[in-house]
Design an enzyme around this catalytic site. Structure first.
Site, short mmCIF file in Angstrom:
data_model
loop_
_atom_site.label_atom_id
_atom_site.label_comp_id
_atom_site.label_asym_id
_atom_site.label_seq_id
_atom_site.Cartn_x
_atom_site.Cartn_y
_atom_site.Cartn_z
N LYS A 95 -7.71 4.32 2.93
CA LYS A 95 -7.92 2.90 3.23
C LYS A 95 -7.52 2.01 2.08
CE LYS A 95 -11.66 3.00 6.52
NZ LYS A 95 -12.32 4.23 6.08
N LYS A 96 -7.31 0.76 2.45
CA LYS A 96 -7.11 -0.24 1.41
C LYS A 96 -8.51 -0.61 0.97
CE LYS A 96 -3.41 -1.90 4.25
NZ LYS A 96 -2.62 -2.96 4.78
N ARG A 97 -8.84 -0.31 -0.25
CA ARG A 97 -10.20 -0.60 -0.70
C ARG A 97 -10.19 -1.81 -1.59
NH1 ARG A 97 -10.86 5.51 -2.50
NH2 ARG A 97 -8.65 5.12 -2.72
N HIS B 80 0.83 -1.18 0.00
CA HIS B 80 0.00 0.00 0.00
C HIS B 80 0.88 1.25 0.00
CE1 HIS B 80 -2.51 2.63 2.76
NE2 HIS B 80 -3.43 2.24 1.92
#
Ligand code: GLU
Length: 482
Positions: free
Chosen positions: A247-249, A17
């Site tokens: 956020k990690k989506r 990320h």
């Protein structure tokens, strides 16, 4: 061994990320600035979610951004192994020491019992926590247990001395007897990280702010084992455009480093951009290469407040780098995108000189290389009018007819179809017909490209070549009925 020892310890449980890579980047910059060592450790204690494939991704992205490490996975060093899954015996040794010293204890509570305890606490208006009921439990001859760290304090201040934030205070009451060894026998993150950082002689722990609340627990373990504390520095969170934590989506890969690479962001642009997430050199400079960033960077000048990930700014920056990069490098990088767009079949199927000209003409309009598909489409697809009715309106005019006829005659006579000569012809026909400005260029753009906007027409014509340009002019003449 250098005095300054830093580490980057990602968990290989997913694609890497941008938040994590920013942490790696700040560590790398600080290590390089101070001639320190950077250690790559992999925190793969979560056996179910950690994979070698994710490990490879991490290493690939670090390499892509030029973040070389001095020690650790893939490099080796004196303090290995550098994968936590290979360090279980080391953790066990220290867990046993804490058990012997009665600074930790085995807990046999079942999940059902823990859930019941927490429900009762909630009903009583308390924050759910482990109440220490196994602190004095007899040793049982069963395998299913965890080891908890015995909180050494009651109602005491724990201070994290942070290089960026100054002194951050916690109260020991915020923490319960937390688990340091899981029922699968592996140490937890908060325990393993201390053992590793201490044994690997890490002098500064630079990581994301999301770990700040773990730091008091880690400090207590350092102290319980008599290890020296490293210095801590917690980097500000990265926020999205709504100022919420980035956020990690799962539905959107946009925050993964590999996705930026795939879309055609240049590593030096992403490096530059990430370096400015939470830090600025204090002058107005925005475009800086690695050396300049290393020279100007100061960890103590990193901001405390969250850094907004502004994709528009990244696009702008990447565009700046694309505009000024070496054209031959742009050429090499462009090929996969042109193949993907279906414009070329392979790298052997290219008119090199032509492609270099196309790239030089279109690169100013590229925020990232994937846009080559739309920006260069005109050069690789059959001519057609984007909107035939609008084209007729533009072209079906006696003055335009004169312009097109004049151009056909003059361009046909050119032996060297170079942009200089084409320019001379354009000027001559403007003069001869008395049609100038917009009235000249706009219909001509539609006539030559089929569209109402696009690249400079002189350069465009040179790239397309005499025959194609004359064909297009003739085709456009057919729209003229009067
Ligand atoms: N494995 C942790 C993470 O990726 C490392 C945290 C730390 O730097 O201590 O978030």
């Amino acid at each position: 061994m250098s005095n300054l020892r830093l580490r980057f310890p990602p968990s290989p449980t997913g694609k890497i990320h941008v938040g994590n890579i920013r942490t790696a980047l700040f560590n790398w910059i600080w290590a390089r600035k101070n001639n320190g060592d950077l250690v790559l450790r992999l925190e793969d204690t979560d056996a179910a979610r950690s994979t070698r494939e994710f490990e490879d991704f991490i290493i690939k992205e670090l390499n892509w951004l030029g973040l070389d490490v001095d020690e650790g996975v893939g490099v080796g060093g004196d303090y290995g192994p550098y994968r936590q899954s290979e360090r279980k015996d080391i953790y066990d040794k220290y867990i046993n020491q804490l058990l012997e010293d009665e600074k930790a204890y085995k807990c046999y509570c079942s999940q059902v019992e823990l859930d019941k305890m927490r429900d009762e606490q909630k009903e009583a208006g308390e924050i759910p926590h482990y109440d220490g009921r196994c602190r004095d439990a007899e040793d049982k001859d069963i395998e299913d247990y965890v080891v908890r760290f015995k909180m050494p304090f009651e109602n005491e201040k724990i201070v994290v001395d942070d290089l960026i934030r100054g002194e951050v205070e916690f109260n020991s009451e915020e923490f319960d007897d937390f688990v340091i060894k899981k029922s699968d026998g592996m140490a937890t993150y908060n325990f393993a990280v201390v053992i590793d950082d201490a044994l690997m002689k890490i002098s500064q722990v630079i990581r994301g702010e999301d770990h700040l609340s773990n730091t008091p627990k880690q400090i207590m373990i350092y102290k319980a084992l008599g290890f020296d504390l490293p210095k801590f520095a917690h980097l500000p969170l990265i926020l999205d455009e709504n100022k919420a934590k980035l956020k990690k989506r799962s539905d959107d890969d946009a925050v993964y480093v590999g996705e930026f690479r795939r879309k055609g962001y240049l590593p030096e642009a992403l490096f530059n951009f990430l370096a400015l997430l939470g830090w600025s050199p204090g002058d107005q400079e925005e475009i800086m290469d690695k050396d300049e960033i290393v020279k100007k960077f100061d960890l103590t000048r990193v901001n405390k407040s969250g850094a907004v990930f502004d994709i528009e700014k990244l696009n702008w920056m990447n565009n700046q780098y694309i505009q000024s990069m070496d054209l031959n490098r742009l050429y090499d990088l462009s090929i996969p995108y042109l193949i993907e767009a279906g414009y070329i079949d392979s790298k052997d199927d290219i008119d090199e000189e032509r492609l270099l000209k196309i790239l030089d003409l279109t690169r100013d309009g590229l925020d990232y290389l994937e846009q080559l598909s739309s920006e260069t489409e005109l050069f690789f697809t059959e001519f057609e009018f984007e909107d035939i009715e609008a084209a007729k309106e533009e072209i079906n005019d006696p003055e335009v007819k004169n312009v097109l006829n004049g151009l056909i005659k003059e361009l046909n006579a050119l032996e060297d179809f170079s942009s200089d000569n084409i320019k001379v012809v354009f000027n001559k026909v403007r003069k001869d017909t008395g049609v100038g400005g917009r009235k000249f260029y706009h219909p001509l753009r539609v006539a030559l490209t089929g569209r109402s906007s696009g690249p400079d027409l002189v350069s465009f014509s040179e790239i397309m070549g005499k025959e194609e340009i004359i064909n297009r002019l003739n085709k456009s003449l057919e729209l003229i009925t009067s």
